[in-house]
Design a protein around this motif. Structure first.
Motif, PDB file in Angstrom:
ATOM      1  N   GLU A   3      -8.010  18.178  -8.496  1.00  9.32           N
ATOM      2  CA  GLU A   3      -7.638  16.935  -8.697  1.00  9.32           C
ATOM      3  C   GLU A   3      -8.642  15.931  -7.803  1.00  9.32           C
ATOM      4  OE1 GLU A   3      -5.956  16.319 -11.154  1.00  9.32           O
ATOM      5  OE2 GLU A   3      -5.820  18.316 -11.830  1.00  9.32           O
ATOM      6  N   VAL A   5     -11.697  13.229  -7.480  1.00  6.76           N
ATOM      7  CA  VAL A   5     -12.453  12.570  -8.547  1.00  6.76           C
ATOM      8  C   VAL A   5     -13.660  11.795  -7.684  1.00  6.76           C
ATOM      9  CG1 VAL A   5     -10.973  12.392 -10.396  1.00  6.76           C
ATOM     10  CG2 VAL A   5     -11.031  10.704  -8.967  1.00  6.76           C
ATOM     11  N   ALA A  12      -7.068   2.198  -6.848  1.00  7.43           N
ATOM     12  CA  ALA A  12      -6.527   3.481  -6.244  1.00  7.43           C
ATOM     13  C   ALA A  12      -5.607   3.047  -5.161  1.00  7.43           C
ATOM     14  CB  ALA A  12      -7.454   4.292  -5.856  1.00  7.43           C
ATOM     15  N   GLU A  87      -3.983   7.459  -8.891  1.00  9.67           N
ATOM     16  CA  GLU A  87      -4.996   7.764  -8.118  1.00  9.67           C
ATOM     17  C   GLU A  87      -4.943   7.383  -6.831  1.00  9.67           C
ATOM     18  OE1 GLU A  87      -8.579   6.242 -10.048  1.00  9.67           O
ATOM     19  OE2 GLU A  87      -8.866   7.832 -11.348  1.00  9.67           O
ATOM     20  N   TYR A  88      -5.348   7.904  -5.967  1.00 13.26           N
ATOM     21  CA  TYR A  88      -5.254   7.499  -4.507  1.00 13.26           C
ATOM     22  C   TYR A  88      -6.418   7.614  -3.733  1.00 13.26           C
ATOM     23  CZ  TYR A  88      -0.252   8.399  -5.581  1.00 13.26           C
ATOM     24  OH  TYR A  88       0.808   8.376  -6.625  1.00 13.26           O
ATOM     25  N   ARG A  89      -6.608   7.188  -2.569  1.00 13.82           N
ATOM     26  CA  ARG A  89      -7.918   6.978  -1.769  1.00 13.82           C
ATOM     27  C   ARG A  89      -7.276   6.989  -0.279  1.00 13.82           C
ATOM     28  NH1 ARG A  89      -8.542   2.292   0.560  1.00 13.82           N
ATOM     29  NH2 ARG A  89      -7.793   0.472  -0.670  1.00 13.82           N
ATOM     30  N   ARG A 125      -4.657  12.124  -8.196  1.00 18.06           N
ATOM     31  CA  ARG A 125      -6.018  12.408  -8.152  1.00 18.06           C
ATOM     32  C   ARG A 125      -6.456  11.723  -6.872  1.00 18.06           C
ATOM     33  NH1 ARG A 125      -8.980  11.808 -13.631  1.00 18.06           N
ATOM     34  NH2 ARG A 125      -9.674   9.932 -12.452  1.00 18.06           N
ATOM     35  N   VAL A 127      -9.307   9.980  -4.938  1.00 22.22           N
ATOM     36  CA  VAL A 127     -10.670   9.281  -5.466  1.00 22.22           C
ATOM     37  C   VAL A 127     -11.392   9.531  -3.847  1.00 22.22           C
ATOM     38  CG1 VAL A 127     -12.104   7.204  -5.554  1.00 22.22           C
ATOM     39  CG2 VAL A 127      -9.832   7.417  -6.638  1.00 22.22           C
TER      40      VAL A 127
END
Length: 163
Positions: A3, A5, A12, A87-89, A125, A127
């Motif tokens: 997961e 990306v 994100a 989506e996370y960063r 997910r 990033v």
């Protein structure tokens, strides 16, 4: 499986990884709402503790992730299981933990043995940072998932022919 990306989405959700000692200083620089929400949720920055803070529209504004008093990359394995889909960063993390280690730990933590369950497509997910070799992270995570699947599969479904 993995997961993690490569697309660098601006939308994100930022994740701030914080040691227990750094939580008060981090919250002092935030809006009063965020500080009050953290206090109400009893977020202290303990290892593996997660606080998802909402924004004014009801979405996710940011995530606070506790590292305890000392941490290594393996602490980030718990993150994937505790986040809602999206989506996370990593917006901030200790310098002694490399972005590659964080991405790999997140990918390994996202493993689920779901061979006999309906598969869910909506997972969190990560990033990856620009310097992370996402292909390598995915390869390692896939190899580990394959080994774990082989161990978790009952012998009547994983005989010598299937191996």
């Amino acid at each position: 499986m993995s997961e993690v990306v490569v697309d660098h989405a601006e939308d994100a959700v930022p994740v701030h990884a914080l040691y227990e000692k750094d939580v008060p200083g981090f919250l002092d620089g935030r809006q009063a709402f965020v500080k009050a929400f953290a206090e109400l949720s009893d977020f202290k920055g303990k290892a593996g503790q997660v606080l998802v803070t909402p924004n004014t529209e009801g979405g996710i504004d940011r995530v606070l992730f506790g590292l305890g008093d000392r941490a290594d990359a393996q602490t980030f394995r718990a993150l994937a299981a505790k986040l809602p889909a999206g989506e996370y960063r990593i917006a901030s993390a200790p310098a002694e933990i490399s972005p590659e280690q964080i991405a790999l730990a997140f990918a390994l933590g996202s493993y689920r043995f779901d061979r006999y369950k309906k598969k869910k497509d909506d997972r969190p997910r990560l990033v990856a940072a620009e310097q992370v070799d996402v292909a390598e992270v995915r390869s390692i995570a896939h190899a580990c998932a394959l080994a774990r699947d082989m161990v978790n599969t009952p012998p009547n479904d994983m005989g010598p022919l299937q191996i």
